[in-house]
Scaffold this active site. Sequence first.
Site, PDB file in Angstrom:
ATOM      1  N   ASP A  96      -1.854  -0.769   5.870  1.00 33.62           N
ATOM      2  CA  ASP A  96      -2.247   0.044   7.225  1.00 33.62           C
ATOM      3  C   ASP A  96      -3.864   0.070   7.511  1.00 33.62           C
ATOM      4  O   ASP A  96      -4.200   0.134   8.390  1.00 33.62           O
ATOM      5  CB  ASP A  96      -1.630   1.421   7.332  1.00 33.62           C
ATOM      6  CG  ASP A  96      -2.710   2.387   6.306  1.00 33.62           C
ATOM      7  OD1 ASP A  96      -2.311   2.068   5.333  1.00 33.62           O
ATOM      8  OD2 ASP A  96      -2.656   3.395   6.965  1.00 33.62           O
ATOM      9  N   ASP A 147       0.948  -1.163   0.031  1.00 30.52           N
ATOM     10  CA  ASP A 147      -0.078   0.048  -0.065  1.00 30.52           C
ATOM     11  C   ASP A 147       1.007   1.156   0.017  1.00 30.52           C
ATOM     12  O   ASP A 147       2.178   1.031   0.229  1.00 30.52           O
ATOM     13  CB  ASP A 147      -0.831  -0.065   1.096  1.00 30.52           C
ATOM     14  CG  ASP A 147      -1.734   1.273   1.333  1.00 30.52           C
ATOM     15  OD1 ASP A 147      -2.423   1.554   0.410  1.00 30.52           O
ATOM     16  OD2 ASP A 147      -1.745   1.698   2.603  1.00 30.52           O
ATOM     17  N   ASP A 149      -0.486   5.137   0.806  1.00 32.86           N
ATOM     18  CA  ASP A 149      -0.740   6.154   2.052  1.00 32.86           C
ATOM     19  C   ASP A 149      -0.825   5.488   3.298  1.00 32.86           C
ATOM     20  O   ASP A 149      -1.624   4.551   3.591  1.00 32.86           O
ATOM     21  CB  ASP A 149      -1.870   6.713   1.524  1.00 32.86           C
ATOM     22  CG  ASP A 149      -2.076   7.824   0.445  1.00 32.86           C
ATOM     23  OD1 ASP A 149      -1.077   7.939   0.013  1.00 32.86           O
ATOM     24  OD2 ASP A 149      -3.127   8.135   0.110  1.00 32.86           O
TER      25      ASP A 149
HETATM   26 MG   LIG Z   1      -3.026   3.123   3.515  1.00 29.44          MG
END
Ligand SMILES: [Mg+2]
Length: 289
Positions: A219, A11, A13
């Site tokens: 996240d 991922d 961001d």
């Molecule tokens: Mg993310």
Amino acid sequence: MRKLKTLIFSDLDGTLLDHFTYQSTAAEKTLQQLESAGVPVILNTSKTLAELTIIQRELHLNTPFIIENGAAIYIPINTFKTQPADTILIDSYWVKSFSLPRQHWITLLADHADEFSADYQSFSTLSATELCKITGLNLAETERAKQRQFAEPLHWLGDEATKKSFVDRLISLGANVVQGGRFIHVGDFCDKGQALLWLTERYREHFDNISIFTIALGDGENDSAMLEAADIAVQVRSPVHDFPILYRQYKTTKTQLYGPEGWADAIQTLLANQLVSSLPSLNSGENHG
Ligand SMILES: [Mg+2]
């Protein structure tokens, strides 16, 4: 004895990029190490093609990447010997798509969920300046973020109970609704995990007789399908939300550090422990058990 090739799916961001600054500085050295070791880092993000084109260049990556929460995979045409089935050639990429176009979902929202329209702002109605305020991106970055092909992100303004009714409505209409870091993404039934599995199969076909081993790092809740699908899952600590719940327990780690610091730390631990002996063989072609 079978050879082993490792793929890293990541991922952006809040994971490889800091949630607040969008910088990847803490992970740069580790990215270089992985490139030297021949381990592809495959970005798997909610971002658009326009954004990824820039980020791939900034991170010195010439690897395949997955855009808009698994909606499409862009594979540089030199990645495999032959074009994978079910892909189309666009510019210098083989493209595999898993989703109906964005306009389908915009029309669906307007025609069948209009009573919720005061509870959210959508990417198609927000101006670039307004979007800058929500994302913290600059104007040029925001223009690239707006060039979405597959899903429609919404900035939710209403309460949680109304959000649940809204999400239930969309699901009953055949839409998939995914909570990202800042936005709710309304789109097709595709996810980062399905894209990981499809691309991993293409590597298996291409590297005949090699075991493909996958590591995923993320996240957010929109990373869960990717994390569930990989051989090793790394949940990167977020400064703004808890770790999303995963069903899997085996080969799953949570980082102590946030964002790119946590990313680099996790990969360094994997390099030092589990994969340290296998990485050189990726280049030399030595056998591995
Ligand atoms: Mg993310």
